[in-house]
Write a protein that holds these residues in place. Structure first.
Motif, PDB file in Angstrom:
ATOM      1  N   ARG A 147      90.997  64.889  73.449  1.00 58.23           N
ATOM      2  CA  ARG A 147      89.928  64.149  72.777  1.00 58.23           C
ATOM      3  C   ARG A 147      88.789  63.709  73.706  1.00 58.23           C
ATOM      4  O   ARG A 147      87.621  63.710  73.327  1.00 58.23           O
ATOM      5  CB  ARG A 147      90.524  62.927  72.069  1.00 58.23           C
ATOM      6  CG  ARG A 147      91.262  63.278  70.806  1.00 58.23           C
ATOM      7  CD  ARG A 147      92.032  62.093  70.271  1.00 58.23           C
ATOM      8  NE  ARG A 147      93.204  61.779  71.087  1.00 58.23           N
ATOM      9  CZ  ARG A 147      93.948  60.682  70.952  1.00 58.23           C
ATOM     10  NH1 ARG A 147      93.611  59.778  70.046  1.00 58.23           N
ATOM     11  NH2 ARG A 147      95.006  60.487  71.710  1.00 58.23           N
TER      12      ARG A 147
ATOM     13  N   LEU B 173      84.148  63.728  73.751  1.00 55.65           N
ATOM     14  CA  LEU B 173      83.661  62.373  73.488  1.00 55.65           C
ATOM     15  C   LEU B 173      82.658  61.882  74.527  1.00 55.65           C
ATOM     16  O   LEU B 173      81.605  61.338  74.194  1.00 55.65           O
ATOM     17  CB  LEU B 173      84.865  61.406  73.446  1.00 55.65           C
ATOM     18  CG  LEU B 173      84.548  59.920  73.428  1.00 55.65           C
ATOM     19  CD1 LEU B 173      83.796  59.545  72.162  1.00 55.65           C
ATOM     20  CD2 LEU B 173      85.846  59.113  73.547  1.00 55.65           C
TER      21      LEU B 173
ATOM     22  N   GLN C 212      93.702  63.943  65.906  1.00 63.04           N
ATOM     23  CA  GLN C 212      92.552  64.537  65.220  1.00 63.04           C
ATOM     24  C   GLN C 212      91.322  63.670  65.389  1.00 63.04           C
ATOM     25  O   GLN C 212      91.403  62.448  65.390  1.00 63.04           O
ATOM     26  CB  GLN C 212      92.830  64.645  63.719  1.00 63.04           C
ATOM     27  CG  GLN C 212      93.930  65.609  63.358  1.00 63.04           C
ATOM     28  CD  GLN C 212      94.317  65.447  61.894  1.00 63.04           C
ATOM     29  OE1 GLN C 212      93.562  64.906  61.089  1.00 63.04           O
ATOM     30  NE2 GLN C 212      95.506  65.929  61.567  1.00 63.04           N
ATOM     31  N   THR C 213      90.192  64.358  65.472  1.00 58.63           N
ATOM     32  CA  THR C 213      88.922  63.650  65.402  1.00 58.63           C
ATOM     33  C   THR C 213      88.100  64.304  64.300  1.00 58.63           C
ATOM     34  O   THR C 213      87.840  65.503  64.338  1.00 58.63           O
ATOM     35  CB  THR C 213      88.164  63.743  66.740  1.00 58.63           C
ATOM     36  OG1 THR C 213      89.038  63.317  67.788  1.00 58.63           O
ATOM     37  CG2 THR C 213      86.932  62.852  66.716  1.00 58.63           C
TER      38      THR C 213
ATOM     39  N   ILE D 250      84.604  64.587  62.690  1.00 56.90           N
ATOM     40  CA  ILE D 250      83.243  64.346  63.166  1.00 56.90           C
ATOM     41  C   ILE D 250      82.246  64.677  62.062  1.00 56.90           C
ATOM     42  O   ILE D 250      82.254  65.780  61.515  1.00 56.90           O
ATOM     43  CB  ILE D 250      82.960  65.224  64.415  1.00 56.90           C
ATOM     44  CG1 ILE D 250      83.915  64.822  65.549  1.00 56.90           C
ATOM     45  CG2 ILE D 250      81.503  65.108  64.845  1.00 56.90           C
ATOM     46  CD1 ILE D 250      83.870  65.768  66.743  1.00 56.90           C
TER      47      ILE D 250
ATOM     48  N   ARG E 211      86.445  55.715  69.280  1.00 54.73           N
ATOM     49  CA  ARG E 211      87.007  56.865  70.010  1.00 54.73           C
ATOM     50  C   ARG E 211      87.180  56.526  71.481  1.00 54.73           C
ATOM     51  O   ARG E 211      88.169  56.914  72.108  1.00 54.73           O
ATOM     52  CB  ARG E 211      86.071  58.073  69.874  1.00 54.73           C
ATOM     53  CG  ARG E 211      85.998  58.648  68.474  1.00 54.73           C
ATOM     54  CD  ARG E 211      85.015  59.824  68.412  1.00 54.73           C
ATOM     55  NE  ARG E 211      85.505  61.011  69.129  1.00 54.73           N
ATOM     56  CZ  ARG E 211      84.757  62.083  69.405  1.00 54.73           C
ATOM     57  NH1 ARG E 211      83.477  62.102  69.022  1.00 54.73           N
ATOM     58  NH2 ARG E 211      85.259  63.109  70.034  1.00 54.73           N
TER      59      ARG E 211
ATOM     60  N   THR F  90      90.878  56.538  73.159  1.00 53.43           N
ATOM     61  CA  THR F  90      91.096  57.748  73.944  1.00 53.43           C
ATOM     62  C   THR F  90      91.192  57.500  75.448  1.00 53.43           C
ATOM     63  O   THR F  90      92.049  58.075  76.127  1.00 53.43           O
ATOM     64  CB  THR F  90      89.932  58.737  73.690  1.00 53.43           C
ATOM     65  OG1 THR F  90      89.767  58.907  72.290  1.00 53.43           O
ATOM     66  CG2 THR F  90      90.231  60.080  74.316  1.00 53.43           C
TER      67      THR F  90
ATOM     68  N   TYR G 105      82.802  59.163  62.667  1.00 53.74           N
ATOM     69  CA  TYR G 105      84.052  59.491  63.368  1.00 53.74           C
ATOM     70  C   TYR G 105      85.265  58.872  62.704  1.00 53.74           C
ATOM     71  O   TYR G 105      85.270  57.678  62.395  1.00 53.74           O
ATOM     72  CB  TYR G 105      84.016  58.965  64.808  1.00 53.74           C
ATOM     73  CG  TYR G 105      82.937  59.549  65.674  1.00 53.74           C
ATOM     74  CD1 TYR G 105      82.701  60.920  65.722  1.00 53.74           C
ATOM     75  CD2 TYR G 105      82.157  58.719  66.480  1.00 53.74           C
ATOM     76  CE1 TYR G 105      81.709  61.446  66.531  1.00 53.74           C
ATOM     77  CE2 TYR G 105      81.169  59.234  67.303  1.00 53.74           C
ATOM     78  CZ  TYR G 105      80.943  60.609  67.318  1.00 53.74           C
ATOM     79  OH  TYR G 105      79.965  61.107  68.117  1.00 53.74           O
ATOM     80  N   THR G 106      86.293  59.676  62.521  1.00 57.31           N
ATOM     81  CA  THR G 106      87.601  59.151  62.148  1.00 57.31           C
ATOM     82  C   THR G 106      88.605  59.673  63.160  1.00 57.31           C
ATOM     83  O   THR G 106      88.660  60.881  63.425  1.00 57.31           O
ATOM     84  CB  THR G 106      87.994  59.595  60.728  1.00 57.31           C
ATOM     85  OG1 THR G 106      87.076  59.012  59.809  1.00 57.31           O
ATOM     86  CG2 THR G 106      89.405  59.148  60.377  1.00 57.31           C
ATOM     87  N   SER G 107      89.370  58.774  63.752  1.00 54.38           N
ATOM     88  CA  SER G 107      90.396  59.160  64.718  1.00 54.38           C
ATOM     89  C   SER G 107      91.770  59.003  64.095  1.00 54.38           C
ATOM     90  O   SER G 107      92.067  57.982  63.485  1.00 54.38           O
ATOM     91  CB  SER G 107      90.319  58.267  65.963  1.00 54.38           C
ATOM     92  OG  SER G 107      89.118  58.498  66.661  1.00 54.38           O
TER      93      SER G 107
ATOM     94  N   TRP H  94      95.864  59.435  65.173  1.00 58.26           N
ATOM     95  CA  TRP H  94      96.811  59.704  66.262  1.00 58.26           C
ATOM     96  C   TRP H  94      98.213  59.314  65.833  1.00 58.26           C
ATOM     97  O   TRP H  94      98.405  58.457  64.981  1.00 58.26           O
ATOM     98  CB  TRP H  94      96.394  58.991  67.536  1.00 58.26           C
ATOM     99  CG  TRP H  94      96.625  57.497  67.538  1.00 58.26           C
ATOM    100  CD1 TRP H  94      97.684  56.847  68.101  1.00 58.26           C
ATOM    101  CD2 TRP H  94      95.794  56.482  66.960  1.00 58.26           C
ATOM    102  NE1 TRP H  94      97.558  55.489  67.903  1.00 58.26           N
ATOM    103  CE2 TRP H  94      96.416  55.236  67.202  1.00 58.26           C
ATOM    104  CE3 TRP H  94      94.586  56.507  66.241  1.00 58.26           C
ATOM    105  CZ2 TRP H  94      95.874  54.024  66.768  1.00 58.26           C
ATOM    106  CZ3 TRP H  94      94.052  55.295  65.800  1.00 58.26           C
ATOM    107  CH2 TRP H  94      94.683  54.079  66.066  1.00 58.26           C
TER     108      TRP H  94
END
Lengths: 225, 519, 271
Positions: free
Chosen positions: A156, A160, A193-194, A196, B262, B266, B306-308, B310
Motif C-alpha cells: 500500500r 500512497l 485493499q485500497t 481509489i 491511508r 499504512t 479513498y477506502t482502506s 485490511w
C-alpha cells in the motif's frame, strides 16, 4: 469477570437473554424479531464489463474527480507511460509489474523497484516522484479503482507516498456497479485493499471540494483497450 | 473539576498548542469537556447562546445548503437507492439480533490473521488499553485518523494527561484541535468555521504555517499537507476508528478523502483501531451495500476518494502489529431498548445533521455531545442512560429528545432508515414515565393530565371550546393577543396569538345541520 | 359519498373556518358530511410530548367515535390537517399496543385505513384536481412537514391550488423547510423555534403574497402569528378555505395586520 465476558454478557442481556444479568444501566432487553434481509438492489449493471458504455462512464466519473485519464491501445502503452512519467524524475514500481511497460522510459527517469526483501523506506518513497501500478478491478458507476496488493500493484505504501500515481487499468477489468466489483474482490477479501476514486481531496473547508491533500495529488489513469 | 464561564464539566485543555489555551482567543472555542457525551447547558439554554452567533449561523447555513444539494444530486442518480436503504436497514437490524455471535466471529478472524482483540466496557478502559499499547512502543506521539469512537471516549485528552501527544490528521479535526475547540459535526467537525477563521487559527497555532497564508481553501489544505507530512513519515503508532468491521472475514474498513487515513493505516509499525461494537456487518459482500450508501449520504460524492480495507496483519505490507479495541461504553444500554436500539444502526454519515432545520440554526455545540444533530439527540441520552441521560430530570441530556420539531427530514435521508422522529417521541415518553410517581409539582404534567380528561370526551371538549369563546374579546380591535402569561409568553414574544372565535366549529355545525345545510 | 369529518381540536375551537370550509366544499361537490359529536382530539399533542398514558383515553375516544367507518357506516373520514392524519395513521395503534390494548389498536388501524387528509381525499379518493373554486388573489403555499414527509401528499395540494380560477399562485422559497412550530417545541425551545420562524416569514414576505395557505392550521397559527407580529400584511387561510371559495360564495381575504405608514418609512430609512 474479564471485559470480554462482561461486554458479551451485557449484549446478551440487552437482547433478552435469560440469566445474562443486566446492562450497565440495569436493563434487560427483549429479543428482536427474526430479520429477513431483502436484496432487491442491482447486483449487476446494464452493460458488460469492458463495454464501450462502461468505459465511457468510468472516464466521465474520473474526470469529474479531476483525475487525468487517457485511453491507450495496448501497443502504445510503453510510449504513453514514458510520456506520462517524463517529468517525474523517479518512479517506484511494484515487484510484479510488467517490465514491458517501462520499455520506452527515458533514461533520466530513475526506476526504483520495491521488493519484499528490500522495501523502500517511507522517506525513500517521499523522495520519489511517481508510482506506476496496475489495478485489480474498476467500477465505472462510481469512478473507483481498487488495488489489492498483488505483485503488479505492490504494497500500500508505494501507491500512497509519491505525489503522482500512474495507474494502468485494462478495459476488461472495468465493471459497471459496486456489487460486481465486490464479488470479484470477495474471494480474496483478506488482501489489503485500497479503493481509489480520484486524487486525494477534502471538503472540510466550507464543504468546498479541494483536490490534492495527503495522498497523491495527481492521479493518471491509463485505460488500456 | 475546573469550570469555564460558570458551566460545570468543561475544562480548558492543558497547553497542547504552542500558545496554550487562551480563553480570549477571537474564534470563541468551546473548551474540552470532562465528559464528551455530556457538557454545557441544557439544549434550550445552549441554543439560546449559539443562536446569537450570526457568523456561525451564516457558516452553517452556507455549508449545510451546499452539502444538501450535493447529496440530493448523487442520490437521485441511483435507480435502486430505496432498495439499498431497505437492505442497509435490515442488515443492521440483523447485526443487532446476532451481535454476540458476530462479535465472536470478528474476534476469531482478526486473531487468526495476526491481530490482537481487546474489549473495553467503558471509555476509561478503552483509553487505558490504547495508552498501554502506545507506551509499550515507546511512543510519545501518535497520529490519528478522524474517529467518532475516540472522540466519544476523550482519548486525546487522556493521552495528553499521560504525556502522549495525539496528532489529529484529518483537516477538519486538525482545525478543531489547533483551535482547542470541540467538533460540531460528525463528518465535518469544523463546519462552524469559515475560511477566514481557519486561516486565523492556522496562523496563530500551526507553527510552520506560511506567514502569507491566504484564506483560499486550496492554500489552507496545502499548509495542512506540509505540516503533517513529517509526522506521517516518522510516526510509530497510529490510532483509528472503523467505519465497518466485517465479521466473516475480520476485515476492517476506513472510509476517507484526504489520504491521511491511508497514511496512518499504512506507514506506522503499530495500528490501534477503536471500534464500537455496533459497527459490525455480517459479511464482506455486505460492503457492496454500505459503500454505496455511505459516501453519497455523507459527502455527497459518488464515492469517497479513498477506502482502506485490511484484515489483521499482512506480512510486508502496512503495520506489522494490529490491535482492535471493541468498545461498549453504553452501547449495550441502547441495545436493551427495543425501540431506541435502532440508533445503533447509524453509520455516521451525518446526512441527518445536514438536513435538520434545528441543527442548521443552532450548530453542533448546542447539543453538548460529540454526537450532535438528530442522531445525537437519540444516541447521546441513550449512551448515557446508566448515569441518567434519558430519565434524569436534571440531566442536560434529557433535554435532547425535545430538540426537534419532528419534521421528519432526518428520517427521509437516513441511509439505513432510522426512524429518528419516532425514537425521539419514544424517548420523551421514557422521560415522562420515569418521572411518574415522583411527588413534584410539574405544570406540564398537570396540564397534560387535565387536557387528557377534556380531550377524551366530545361533550367535555365542546363545553371547553364554548368556554374559550368567552375569550373572543381578548383580541381587541385586531383580534390578536400580543402578550400572554407564562408559559404562553414564550409564544407571544415573537408571535401573535389569535383570540378565540366567537363560535366554535361544533356550534356552527349544530346550526348548519339544523338548517339542513343552508347556513 | 358519506364522509365523516374529524374537525381536529385546534380548528374546532380556534380556527373553525377550516372545518366549515371543508363542509361547504364537500357538500358543494355533492357529498354528505357527518360530524360525529363524540369527537375531540386525535391525541397527537400528548403522544408527541411523551405523555403516552394520558394519550390513551384521547386516542380511545377518537377511535371509538370514528369506528363506524370501519363497518361501512361512512365511506371515509376526512381530516383538514396533515399532522393529525399522520398521528392517526402512524401513532394511534402504537400507543394502544404499548398500553396493552391490542383490540383497540386493531380498530385504530381499521379506522386509519379509511382516514384521509383533505387533499388525499379530493385527489386520490374523489379523483379531483379542479374543484370549481375561484379565488382571485396572490397566494403562496407552505407544505407542512407532516403532510410532506409523514403522509407524502406530494404536490396534491399544489395541483388543487393550480386549478383554482383566478389564483396567482407563487412559489415559496425554502418551502420544504420546517416553520419551527413542532407543537410544544415552540414553547420548550422558543429561541430556536423563533429563529426558524424568522426564516420562514422572511421567505413568505419575499413572495409578496396576500395569503399564505397550508393544509394544517397549527403551522398556519405559528407562521401567521409571526407575520401578524411583524405586521407583514400577509394573512393565512387553510387550503380548504381557498378550495371552498366560489364566485357566488367567495372566501374573504383574512384580516392581516399590516405595517402602518410610518413604520414602512422607518424600514426604508434603515435600508
Amino acid at each position: 469477570m474479564s471485559a470480554r465476558e462482561d461486554v458479551l454478557r451485557r449484549v446478551r442481556a440487552a437482547l433478552g437473554g435469560s440469566g445474562a444479568g443486566t446492562t450497565a444501566a440495569g436493563k434487560v432487553g427483549t429479543a428482536p424479531a427474526p430479520v429477513e434481509v431483502p436484496r432487491a438492489y442491482r447486483a449487476t449493471g446494464v452493460h458488460e464489463a469492458g463495454s464501450a458504455e462502461v468505459l465511457e462512464q468510468l472516464v466521465d466519473r474520473l474526470v469529474d474527480y479531476r483525475a487525468h485519464v487517457q485511453r491507450v491501445a495496448a501497443d502504445d502503452l510503453p510510449a504513453v507511460v514514458a510520456e506520462t512519467l517524463a517529468e517525474a524524475g523517479s518512479v517506484v514500481v511494484p515487484p510484479g509489474l510488467d517490465e514491458a511497460w517501462l520499455g520506452d522510459l527515458p533514461r533520466d527517469v530513475v526506476v526504483h523497484r520495491d521488493a519484499p526483501d528490500a522495501p523502500l523506506s517511507a522517506l525513500d518513497l517521499d523522495a520519489t516522484g511517481a508510482v506506476l501500478t496496475a489495478a485489480r478491478v474498476a467500477c465505472s458507476e462510481t469512478g473507483t479503482i481498487v488495488l489489492d496488493g498483488e505483485p503488479d500493484q505492490g504494497r500500500r505504501a508505494i501507491s500512497l507516498v509519491p505525489d503522482v500515481h500512474v495507474c494502468v487499468v485494462r478495459a476488461d477489468q472495468v465493471v459497471e456497479t459496486i456489487p460486481e466489483a465486490v464479488r470479484i474482490l470477495a474471494p480474496h477479501a483478506e488482501r489489503p485493499q485500497t479503493w481509489i476514486s480520484g486524487p486525494s481531496a477534502t471538503s472540510d473547508i466550507e464543504l468546498d471540494r479541494v483536490e490534492g491533500v495527503h495522498g497523491p495529488r495527481t492521479l493518471h489513469v491509463l485505460l488500456v483497450a | 473539576m475546573s469550570t469555564f464561564l460558570g458551566l460545570p464539566g468543561l475544562r480548558r485543555r492543558e497547553a497542547t498548542s504552542p500558545e496554550g489555551g487562551d480563553p480570549t482567543e477571537p474564534w470563541g472555542a468551546v473548551p474540552h469537556p470532562d465528559e464528551p457525551l455530556r457538557w454545557g447547558e441544557s439544549f434550550p439554554a445552549a441554543a439560546k447562546h449559539t443562536l446569537k452567533n450570526e457568523q456561525l449561523r451564516r457558516n452553517l447555513g452556507h455549508a449545510t445548503a451546499t452539502i444538501r444539494a450535493k447529496r440530493a444530486a448523487v442520490v437521485d442518480e441511483v435507480p435502486d437507492w430505496e432498495a439499498l436503504r431497505d437492505t442497509g436497514s435490515a442488515v443492521k437490524e440483523q447485526v443487532m439480533a446476532q451481535l454476540p455471535d458476530l462479535l465472536a466471529q470478528l474476534e476469531e478472524n482478526v486473531t487468526a490473521r495476526g491481530g490482537v482483540v481487546h474489549w473495553a466496557r467503558d471509555a476509561a478502559e478503552a483509553n487505558r488499553i490504547v495508552t498501554e499499547i502506545a507506551r509499550a512502543r515507546g511512543a510519545d506521539e501518535v497520529v490519528k485518523v478522524k474517529s467518532m469512537a475516540t472522540q466519544e471516549i476523550g482519548l486525546n485528552e487522556h493521552l495528553a494527561d499521560e504525556g502522549i501527544a495525539a496528532i489529529e490528521t484529518d483537516l477538519a479535526e486538525l482545525i478543531v484541535q489547533l483551535a482547542d475547540d470541540m467538533p460540531s459535526h460528525i463528518l465535518v467537525p469544523a463546519i462552524h468555521r469559515n475560511r477566514a477563521e481557519i486561516r486565523d487559527i492556522f496562523l496563530a497555532r500551526m507553527g510552520d504555517a506560511p506567514p502569507d497564508l491566504s484564506d483560499v481553501p486550496r492554500e489552507l489544505a496545502m499548509a495542512a499537507r506540509a505540516h503533517l507530512r513529517r509526522k506521517f513519515l516518522s510516526a510509530k503508532v497510529a490510532v483509528s476508528g472503523a467505519n465497518f468491521g466485517v465479521a466473516d472475514t475480520g476485515t476492517l474498513a476506513v472510509v476517507e478523502s484526504e489520504g491521511n487515513g491511508r497514511m496512518c493505516l499504512t506507514l506506522p509499525e503499530t495500528l490501534v483501531t477503536v471500534m464500537g461494537i455496533e459497527k459490525l456487518i455480517p459479511t464482506y459482500t455486505d460492503l457492496e451495500v454500505f459503500l454505496q450508501l455511505l459516501p453519497r449520504s455523507s459527502t455527497g460524492e459518488r464515492m469517497n476518494p479513498y477506502t482502506s480495507l485490511w484484515t489483521g496483519v499482512t506480512p510486508g505490507d502496512g503495520p506489522q502489529e494490529f490491535h482492535l479495541v471493541l468498545l461498549d461504553n453504553g452501547r449495550t444500554d441502547v441495545l436493551a431498548d427495543s425501540v431506541g436500539r435502532a440508533a445503533l444502526h447509524c453509520i455516521r454519515c451525518s446526512a441527518c445533521l445536514n438536513v435538520c432545520p434545528v441543527y442548521e440554526r443552532v450548530g453542533g455545540h448546542a447539543y453538548g455531545s460529540v454526537y450532535p444533530g438528530p442522531i445525537g439527540a437519540i444516541l447521546t441520552p441513550q449512551l448515557t442512560a446508566s448515569t441518567g441521560g434519558v430519565s434524569g430530570a436534571d440531566d442536560v441530556n434529557a433535554s435532547l429528545p425535545y430538540a426537534s420539531t419532528l419534521c421528519g427530514a432526518c428520517y427521509d435521508v437516513c441511509p439505513v432508515k432510522i426512524d429518528i422522529p419516532s425514537i425521539l417521541v419514544d424517548l420523551r415518553a421514557r422521560e415522562v414515565d420515569a418521572d411518574r410517581g415522583k411527588h413534584k409539582v410539574d405544570p406540564w404534567k398537570a396540564a397534560m393530565k387535565a387536557a387528557s380528561w377534556v380531550m377524551s370526551d366530545g361533550g367535555r371538549f365542546g363545553l371547553a371550546g364554548r368556554a374559550a369563546t368567552l375569550g373572543h374579546g381578548l383580541g381587541g380591535r385586531d383580534g390578536v393577543i400580543s402578550k400572554a402569561p407564562p408559559p404562553v409568553s414564550a409564544w407571544t414574544r415573537e408571535r401573535d396569538l389569535p383570540a378565540p372565535p366567537d363560535e366554535t366549529f361544533r356550534q356552527w355545525m349544530a346550526e348548519h345541520e339544523k338548517d339542513g345545510g343552508e347556513r | 359519498m358519506r364522509i365523516a369529518l374529524a374537525a381536529t381540536c385546534i380548528a374546532d375551537t380556534m380556527f373553525p373556518g377550516a372545518p366549515r370550509a371543508t363542509v361547504r366544499l364537500l357538500e358543494r361537490l355533492g357529498h354528505d358530511v357527518v360530524f360525529p359529536r363524540g369527537q375531540a382530539c386525535c391525541g397527537q399533542m400528548h403522544v408527541n410530548t411523551g405523555y403516552f398514558d394520558e394519550a390513551v383515553p384521547v386516542v380511545r375516544n377518537h377511535v371509538e367515535t370514528f369506528a363506524p367507518v370501519a363497518d361501512g357506516e361512512w365511506d371515509a373520514v376526512v381530516v383538514p390537517s396533515g399532522s393529525c392524519t399522520g398521528s392517526i395513521r402512524h401513532q394511534q395503534a402504537m400507543v394502544c399496543r404499548r398500553a396493552g390494548l391490542d383490540d383497540l389498536a386493531t380498530t385504530a388501524e381499521a379506522v386509519s385505513a379509511r382516514t384521509y387528509e383533505l387533499s388525499e381525499l379530493l385527489v386520490d379518493v374523489l379523483g379531483l384536481t379542479d374543484v370549481g373554486a375561484w379565488f382571485p388573489h396572490r397566494v403562496t403555499y407552505h407544505p407542512t412537514c407532516h403532510s410532506l414527509r409523514m403522509l407524502r401528499v406530494g404536490d396534491k395540494p399544489l395541483r388543487l391550488l393550480r386549478a383554482v380560477a383566478g389564483i396567482d399562485l407563487v412559489e415559496l422559497p425554502g418551502a420544504e423547510s420546517c416553520c419551527g412550530f413542532g407543537g410544544t417545541f415552540a414553547l420548550k425551545n422558543a429561541d430556536t423555534s423563533g429563529a426558524m420562524l424568522a426564516d420562514k416569514t422572511a421567505n413568505v414576505r419575499a413572495t409578496e403574497a396576500e395569503v399564505l395557505t397550508a393544509g394544517d392550521y397549527s403551522c398556519l397559527m405559528h407562521i401567521g402569528g409571526g407575520l401578524s407580529r411583524q405586521r407583514a400584511g400577509v394573512g393565512t387561510l387553510h387550503l380548504a378555505e381557498i378550495l371552498a371559495s366560489t364566485r357566488e360564495e367567495p372566501t374573504e381575504l383574512p384580516p392581516a395586520r399590516a405595517a402602518r405608514q410610518p413604520a414602512d418609512r422607518r424600514t426604508e430609512v434603515a435600508r
